[in-house]
Write a protein that holds these residues in place. Sequence first.
Motif, PDB file in Angstrom:
ATOM      1  N   PRO A 116       0.787  -1.228   0.000  1.00 54.65           N
ATOM      2  CA  PRO A 116       0.000   0.000   0.000  1.00 54.65           C
ATOM      3  C   PRO A 116       0.824   1.286   0.000  1.00 54.65           C
ATOM      4  CG  PRO A 116       0.099  -0.873   2.210  1.00 54.65           C
ATOM      5  CD  PRO A 116       0.859  -1.830   1.332  1.00 54.65           C
ATOM      6  N   VAL A 117       0.258   2.275  -0.671  1.00 59.80           N
ATOM      7  CA  VAL A 117       0.727   3.651  -0.548  1.00 59.80           C
ATOM      8  C   VAL A 117      -0.465   4.427  -0.013  1.00 59.80           C
ATOM      9  CG1 VAL A 117       1.525   5.723  -1.761  1.00 59.80           C
ATOM     10  CG2 VAL A 117       2.420   3.478  -2.409  1.00 59.80           C
ATOM     11  N   ASP A 118      -0.335   4.917   1.214  1.00 61.70           N
ATOM     12  CA  ASP A 118      -1.405   5.662   1.874  1.00 61.70           C
ATOM     13  C   ASP A 118      -1.353   7.104   1.379  1.00 61.70           C
ATOM     14  OD1 ASP A 118      -3.112   7.046   3.592  1.00 61.70           O
ATOM     15  OD2 ASP A 118      -2.459   5.942   5.359  1.00 61.70           O
ATOM     16  N   LEU A 119      -2.448   7.568   0.787  1.00 63.32           N
ATOM     17  CA  LEU A 119      -2.491   8.917   0.233  1.00 63.32           C
ATOM     18  C   LEU A 119      -2.755   9.984   1.285  1.00 63.32           C
ATOM     19  CD1 LEU A 119      -4.453   8.193  -3.071  1.00 63.32           C
ATOM     20  CD2 LEU A 119      -1.970   8.313  -2.716  1.00 63.32           C
ATOM     21  N   GLY A 120      -3.038   9.576   2.517  1.00 64.19           N
ATOM     22  CA  GLY A 120      -3.212  10.544   3.595  1.00 64.19           C
ATOM     23  C   GLY A 120      -4.616  11.091   3.721  1.00 64.19           C
ATOM     24  N   ASN A 121      -5.527  10.620   2.916  1.00 64.84           N
ATOM     25  CA  ASN A 121      -6.911  11.088   2.983  1.00 64.84           C
ATOM     26  C   ASN A 121      -7.872   9.921   3.222  1.00 64.84           C
ATOM     27  OD1 ASN A 121      -6.685   9.849   0.526  1.00 64.84           O
ATOM     28  ND2 ASN A 121      -7.734  11.431  -0.636  1.00 64.84           N
ATOM     29  N   GLY A 122      -7.345   8.844   3.802  1.00 66.96           N
ATOM     30  CA  GLY A 122      -8.169   7.666   4.063  1.00 66.96           C
ATOM     31  C   GLY A 122      -8.219   6.694   2.905  1.00 66.96           C
ATOM     32  N   VAL A 123      -7.495   6.975   1.829  1.00 69.16           N
ATOM     33  CA  VAL A 123      -7.482   6.117   0.641  1.00 69.16           C
ATOM     34  C   VAL A 123      -6.077   5.553   0.461  1.00 69.16           C
ATOM     35  CG1 VAL A 123      -7.818   6.029  -1.866  1.00 69.16           C
ATOM     36  CG2 VAL A 123      -9.280   7.498  -0.462  1.00 69.16           C
ATOM     37  N   THR A 124      -6.007   4.263   0.149  1.00 71.94           N
ATOM     38  CA  THR A 124      -4.723   3.671  -0.194  1.00 71.94           C
ATOM     39  C   THR A 124      -4.766   3.133  -1.614  1.00 71.94           C
ATOM     40  OG1 THR A 124      -5.301   1.488   0.679  1.00 71.94           O
ATOM     41  CG2 THR A 124      -4.146   2.985   2.172  1.00 71.94           C
ATOM     42  N   LEU A 125      -3.610   3.192  -2.252  1.00 69.33           N
ATOM     43  CA  LEU A 125      -3.411   2.496  -3.521  1.00 69.33           C
ATOM     44  C   LEU A 125      -2.677   1.220  -3.156  1.00 69.33           C
ATOM     45  CD1 LEU A 125      -2.266   5.321  -5.957  1.00 69.33           C
ATOM     46  CD2 LEU A 125      -4.555   4.417  -5.587  1.00 69.33           C
ATOM     47  N   ASP A 126      -3.291   0.091  -3.453  1.00 69.08           N
ATOM     48  CA  ASP A 126      -2.716  -1.202  -3.103  1.00 69.08           C
ATOM     49  C   ASP A 126      -2.088  -1.818  -4.346  1.00 69.08           C
ATOM     50  OD1 ASP A 126      -3.606  -0.882  -0.508  1.00 69.08           O
ATOM     51  OD2 ASP A 126      -5.432  -2.028  -0.821  1.00 69.08           O
ATOM     52  N   PHE A 127      -0.759  -1.772  -4.411  1.00 67.67           N
ATOM     53  CA  PHE A 127      -0.055  -2.301  -5.574  1.00 67.67           C
ATOM     54  C   PHE A 127      -0.030  -3.824  -5.495  1.00 67.67           C
ATOM     55  CE2 PHE A 127       1.056   2.056  -5.609  1.00 67.67           C
ATOM     56  CZ  PHE A 127       1.261   2.368  -6.943  1.00 67.67           C
ATOM     57  N   TYR A 128      -0.426  -4.437  -6.606  1.00 66.66           N
ATOM     58  CA  TYR A 128      -0.577  -5.887  -6.692  1.00 66.66           C
ATOM     59  C   TYR A 128       0.214  -6.378  -7.891  1.00 66.66           C
ATOM     60  CZ  TYR A 128      -2.888 -10.419  -7.259  1.00 66.66           C
ATOM     61  OH  TYR A 128      -3.143 -11.763  -7.381  1.00 66.66           O
ATOM     62  N   GLU A 129       1.106  -7.325  -7.637  1.00 65.92           N
ATOM     63  CA  GLU A 129       1.942  -7.836  -8.709  1.00 65.92           C
ATOM     64  C   GLU A 129       1.147  -8.746  -9.622  1.00 65.92           C
ATOM     65  OE1 GLU A 129       6.111  -9.757  -8.089  1.00 65.92           O
ATOM     66  OE2 GLU A 129       6.080  -7.697  -7.303  1.00 65.92           O
ATOM     67  N   LYS A 130       1.243  -8.449 -10.912  1.00 65.11           N
ATOM     68  CA  LYS A 130       0.519  -9.229 -11.917  1.00 65.11           C
ATOM     69  C   LYS A 130       1.478  -9.452 -13.077  1.00 65.11           C
ATOM     70  CE  LYS A 130      -3.670  -9.068 -14.662  1.00 65.11           C
ATOM     71  NZ  LYS A 130      -4.853  -8.320 -15.008  1.00 65.11           N
ATOM     72  N   SER A 131       2.011 -10.644 -13.184  1.00 66.69           N
ATOM     73  CA  SER A 131       3.001 -10.906 -14.216  1.00 66.69           C
ATOM     74  C   SER A 131       2.546 -11.933 -15.244  1.00 66.69           C
ATOM     75  CB  SER A 131       4.310 -11.376 -13.564  1.00 66.69           C
ATOM     76  OG  SER A 131       4.080 -12.548 -12.813  1.00 66.69           O
ATOM     77  N   ASP A 132       1.337 -12.455 -15.088  1.00 67.11           N
ATOM     78  CA  ASP A 132       0.876 -13.516 -15.979  1.00 67.11           C
ATOM     79  C   ASP A 132       0.192 -13.010 -17.251  1.00 67.11           C
ATOM     80  OD1 ASP A 132      -1.191 -12.519 -14.439  1.00 67.11           O
ATOM     81  OD2 ASP A 132      -2.240 -14.431 -14.284  1.00 67.11           O
ATOM     82  N   GLU A 133      -0.060 -11.704 -17.342  1.00 68.49           N
ATOM     83  CA  GLU A 133      -0.690 -11.136 -18.536  1.00 68.49           C
ATOM     84  C   GLU A 133      -0.381  -9.647 -18.602  1.00 68.49           C
ATOM     85  OE1 GLU A 133      -5.220 -10.298 -17.561  1.00 68.49           O
ATOM     86  OE2 GLU A 133      -4.670 -12.327 -16.923  1.00 68.49           O
ATOM     87  N   PRO A 134      -0.569  -9.043 -19.771  1.00 70.35           N
ATOM     88  CA  PRO A 134      -0.275  -7.608 -19.883  1.00 70.35           C
ATOM     89  C   PRO A 134      -1.128  -6.773 -18.927  1.00 70.35           C
ATOM     90  CG  PRO A 134      -0.648  -8.586 -22.045  1.00 70.35           C
ATOM     91  CD  PRO A 134      -1.020  -9.623 -21.023  1.00 70.35           C
ATOM     92  N   ILE A 135      -0.561  -5.653 -18.512  1.00 72.41           N
ATOM     93  CA  ILE A 135      -1.277  -4.733 -17.631  1.00 72.41           C
ATOM     94  C   ILE A 135      -1.966  -3.679 -18.481  1.00 72.41           C
ATOM     95  CG2 ILE A 135      -0.973  -2.927 -15.881  1.00 72.41           C
ATOM     96  CD1 ILE A 135       1.250  -4.701 -14.710  1.00 72.41           C
ATOM     97  N   GLN A 136      -3.251  -3.513 -18.268  1.00 78.89           N
ATOM     98  CA  GLN A 136      -4.022  -2.479 -18.965  1.00 78.89           C
ATOM     99  C   GLN A 136      -3.778  -1.157 -18.253  1.00 78.89           C
ATOM    100  OE1 GLN A 136      -6.050  -2.570 -21.763  1.00 78.89           O
ATOM    101  NE2 GLN A 136      -6.086  -0.374 -21.504  1.00 78.89           N
TER     102      GLN A 136
END
Length: 139
Positions: free
Chosen positions: A51-71
């Motif tokens: 997670p990257v906590d944006l400081g406003n109660g919202v996090t961006l949760d980075f998830y590794e995905k290597s089995d297919e292209p990322i949109q």
Amino acid sequence: MSLAEHSTEPPATIARLDHTVVYAFDRQLSAEFLATVLGLKVGAPFGPFLPVDLGNGVTLDFYEKSDEPIQPQHYAFLVPEEQFDAMIARLEALGVTYYSDPRHTEPGRVNDLFGGRGAYFADPDGHNMEIMTRPYARP
């Protein structure tokens, strides 16, 4: 009968974004990149998420995905005016080109939309990131 037809009263609660998942080939690299640009810290892993906590109660949760292209997706961040120049300087220090437009046709420039300043840049996975000092004026 639809929900809209059921009641004309506004909802008693308001939905608030809590988190969203950002797909990445390397979650550590992508989370650290964004945290560095925004002047934030990467949190402790939470299951498969970083997670990257944006400081406003919202996090961006980075998830590794290597089995297919990322949109590629678009993520826009409302940032304080007094921190904007530092963010641009961090992009420059990282060797990342920023643009004044979402199609990335005006390199090294910022925009002045809605009386503020803004810029677009790509993250390591091709997501179109935006920093802006004023929210968009909506009709």
